[in-house]
Design a protein around this motif. Sequence first.
Motif, PDB file in Angstrom:
ATOM      1  N   ALA A   1       0.836  -1.204   0.000  1.00 32.01           N
ATOM      2  CA  ALA A   1       0.000   0.000   0.000  1.00 32.01           C
ATOM      3  C   ALA A   1       0.865   1.245   0.000  1.00 32.01           C
ATOM      4  N   ALA A   2       2.004   1.160   0.670  1.00 35.07           N
ATOM      5  CA  ALA A   2       2.898   2.310   0.736  1.00 35.07           C
ATOM      6  C   ALA A   2       3.383   2.679  -0.663  1.00 35.07           C
ATOM      7  N   ALA A   3       3.679   1.653  -1.480  1.00 35.65           N
ATOM      8  CA  ALA A   3       4.156   1.908  -2.840  1.00 35.65           C
ATOM      9  C   ALA A   3       3.077   2.576  -3.663  1.00 35.65           C
ATOM     10  N   VAL A   4       1.825   2.071  -3.526  1.00 34.47           N
ATOM     11  CA  VAL A   4       0.711   2.667  -4.260  1.00 34.47           C
ATOM     12  C   VAL A   4       0.567   4.119  -3.859  1.00 34.47           C
ATOM     13  N   GLY A   5       0.589   4.352  -2.553  1.00 39.20           N
ATOM     14  CA  GLY A   5       0.451   5.724  -2.061  1.00 39.20           C
ATOM     15  C   GLY A   5       1.571   6.603  -2.578  1.00 39.20           C
ATOM     16  N   ALA A   6       2.798   6.088  -2.522  1.00 39.59           N
ATOM     17  CA  ALA A   6       3.944   6.893  -2.927  1.00 39.59           C
ATOM     18  C   ALA A   6       3.881   7.229  -4.411  1.00 39.59           C
ATOM     19  N   SER A   7       3.537   6.232  -5.250  1.00 41.11           N
ATOM     20  CA  SER A   7       3.539   6.526  -6.686  1.00 41.11           C
ATOM     21  C   SER A   7       2.376   7.456  -7.026  1.00 41.11           C
ATOM     22  N   ALA A   8       1.237   7.284  -6.351  1.00 39.96           N
ATOM     23  CA  ALA A   8       0.108   8.182  -6.584  1.00 39.96           C
ATOM     24  C   ALA A   8       0.494   9.613  -6.207  1.00 39.96           C
ATOM     25  N   GLN A   9       1.238   9.751  -5.100  1.00 47.81           N
ATOM     26  CA  GLN A   9       1.661  11.089  -4.677  1.00 47.81           C
ATOM     27  C   GLN A   9       2.641  11.691  -5.671  1.00 47.81           C
ATOM     28  N   ALA A  10       3.534  10.847  -6.186  1.00 48.16           N
ATOM     29  CA  ALA A  10       4.511  11.337  -7.159  1.00 48.16           C
ATOM     30  C   ALA A  10       3.794  11.823  -8.416  1.00 48.16           C
ATOM     31  N   ILE A  11       2.811  11.034  -8.872  1.00 44.90           N
ATOM     32  CA  ILE A  11       2.059  11.428 -10.074  1.00 44.90           C
ATOM     33  C   ILE A  11       1.332  12.748  -9.825  1.00 44.90           C
ATOM     34  N   GLU A  12       0.745  12.864  -8.636  1.00 36.85           N
ATOM     35  CA  GLU A  12       0.014  14.081  -8.295  1.00 36.85           C
ATOM     36  C   GLU A  12       0.949  15.296  -8.311  1.00 36.85           C
ATOM     37  N   ARG A  13       2.162  15.106  -7.793  1.00 36.13           N
ATOM     38  CA  ARG A  13       3.136  16.216  -7.789  1.00 36.13           C
ATOM     39  C   ARG A  13       3.465  16.658  -9.216  1.00 36.13           C
ATOM     40  N   ILE A  14       3.703  15.668 -10.102  1.00 37.07           N
ATOM     41  CA  ILE A  14       4.017  16.005 -11.508  1.00 37.07           C
ATOM     42  C   ILE A  14       2.826  16.714 -12.145  1.00 37.07           C
ATOM     43  N   LYS A  15       1.639  16.209 -11.832  1.00 37.95           N
ATOM     44  CA  LYS A  15       0.431  16.801 -12.408  1.00 37.95           C
ATOM     45  C   LYS A  15       0.319  18.281 -12.022  1.00 37.95           C
ATOM     46  N   GLN A  16       0.609  18.564 -10.739  1.00 40.13           N
ATOM     47  CA  GLN A  16       0.532  19.961 -10.280  1.00 40.13           C
ATOM     48  C   GLN A  16       1.554  20.836 -11.018  1.00 40.13           C
ATOM     49  N   THR A  17       2.748  20.283 -11.272  1.00 32.26           N
ATOM     50  CA  THR A  17       3.776  21.038 -12.003  1.00 32.26           C
ATOM     51  C   THR A  17       3.310  21.333 -13.425  1.00 32.26           C
ATOM     52  N   LEU A  18       2.756  20.288 -14.084  1.00 30.94           N
ATOM     53  CA  LEU A  18       2.285  20.466 -15.463  1.00 30.94           C
ATOM     54  C   LEU A  18       1.150  21.479 -15.511  1.00 30.94           C
ATOM     55  N   LEU A  19       0.301  21.396 -14.493  1.00 25.88           N
ATOM     56  CA  LEU A  19      -0.847  22.309 -14.398  1.00 25.88           C
ATOM     57  C   LEU A  19      -0.353  23.744 -14.252  1.00 25.88           C
ATOM     58  N   ALA A  20       0.633  23.925 -13.369  1.00 25.35           N
ATOM     59  CA  ALA A  20       1.173  25.262 -13.119  1.00 25.35           C
ATOM     60  C   ALA A  20       1.815  25.830 -14.380  1.00 25.35           C
ATOM     61  N   ASP A  21       2.396  24.948 -15.199  1.00 27.31           N
ATOM     62  CA  ASP A  21       3.044  25.406 -16.430  1.00 27.31           C
ATOM     63  C   ASP A  21       2.050  25.548 -17.583  1.00 27.31           C
TER      64      ASP A  21
END
Lengths: 420, 76
Positions: free
Chosen positions: A103-123
Amino acid sequence: MSSTDEAWSVARLARVLKRRVEDDFPATWVKGELVGVKRYPSGHWYFSLRDDLAKVDCTMWKSAASRLKVPLEEGTEVFLLGQPNLWEERTSLRFNVVQVIPAAAVGASAQAIERIKQTLLADGLLDPARKRPIPPFASRIAVVTSTAGAAVRDIITVANRRWPGVELFVVNAAVQGTQAPAEIVTALAMVARLQAIDCCIVGRGGGGKDDLAAFNDEAVCRAIAACPVPVISAVGHEVDVTLADLVADVRAATPSQAAEFALPDRRDVEQRVTMLGTSLIGAAASLVNLRQERLGRTRERLGTALLERLRRAERRVLGVQGRLAPALTRRVAQPQRQLARLEGRLAPAIQRRLARTRGDLGRLAGMLDALSPLGVLGRGYAIPRDAEGRVLRRTAEFAPGSTFTLTVADGIVPVRVEKS
Amino acid sequence: MTDPQSLGDDLKRLEDIVRRLEDDDLALESALALFEEGVQRLKTAQERLASAETRVMQVLNEFAADGTPKVVPLDE
């Protein structure tokens, strides 16, 4: 209720229970905490999964366990994919596990994707206004995918069906594994250097969720956004939307669907061409009809007007003649001769103009005839006219009991409307 | 080689021609010219539609003198 005569054997009970439990039970993800984890020398794993309210015994056979990236660890939260299995000798039920994700891996990768998404959104890369339309008649399409996968074959199949004659430019790139993001980025750079490409499909055939990682990679997303031609993502997954899907101009679920988005359907276009042909002939035909009608009316009007003017002039001359002394008659006779000459000159001029216009119409009509393979002229076209020669175009103009004529290829037929 | 992009142009132009022919006030000379062009475009469009096979090329990681990547037919 059953009677003792029909008592089941234990084995039968176990068999029926097994069927009831196992049949039609789809592979299911279950979330819980791992307890009692034991690995046997045979390579099989035995453990239980529990939450606050329940506990289920699990097995993971050697074949499935060999794919584990990290060993199962006591007390960790996990997602297990499996199906229930009933062991008849003991009628004991176990959940047979084929895949484990911490579950930790799922959570971590979901968080990583969310972070990238926010960066793309900001750009601004996820801005809907950035989306470019796919050209309606693409002729050169780039495809970034693994040539080892099924994507290229699927796209070719669709192209042959919908729009043969298209050129596909396949740029090979691994679409899963650690090297995939870099290869996809390089491939997209190659696409940018190709000439006259209409759009680009980036994707892969169907696969598990693990394989989507490359399409959630930030560099891949930025390369898609930077692609000089519209990009269709085709990650081959109905459910999960990747960041690449969000950045792409169009998201397709599969490579086949991407090809359908990129290519028009030949049958639709053929239909459109046929309809345009019919409209073209129809418009030209009604144009000829209209001009012919108008010419007829103009000729009548011209004739009448001219005659009327001559008569008026004649009357005036006669009136003047009558009132004047005979001595002046000679002076009047001169304008009269002028008028006659004018009449003589005017008529041929009008005749010539009419003849010219008739000539143009004749040429247009001749062309329509010559093009008969394309059209319908001269194959049963009929023009309905009323008594005044006006063309009847609407049902309202055909009153019951009224008469009209039909102009057909070789003559005119009188017709009466029975009922409307 | 067929160029479906110009097929799009042909169809757009044909629609335009039909629209203009439907205008009653069009001069006969222009109508004639438009009709002739329409017939030509129609023929071209039909020819383009009756065209060829899908071609599949693989793009290599090598470049021609003009900087464009080299391509070879893809073996299926």
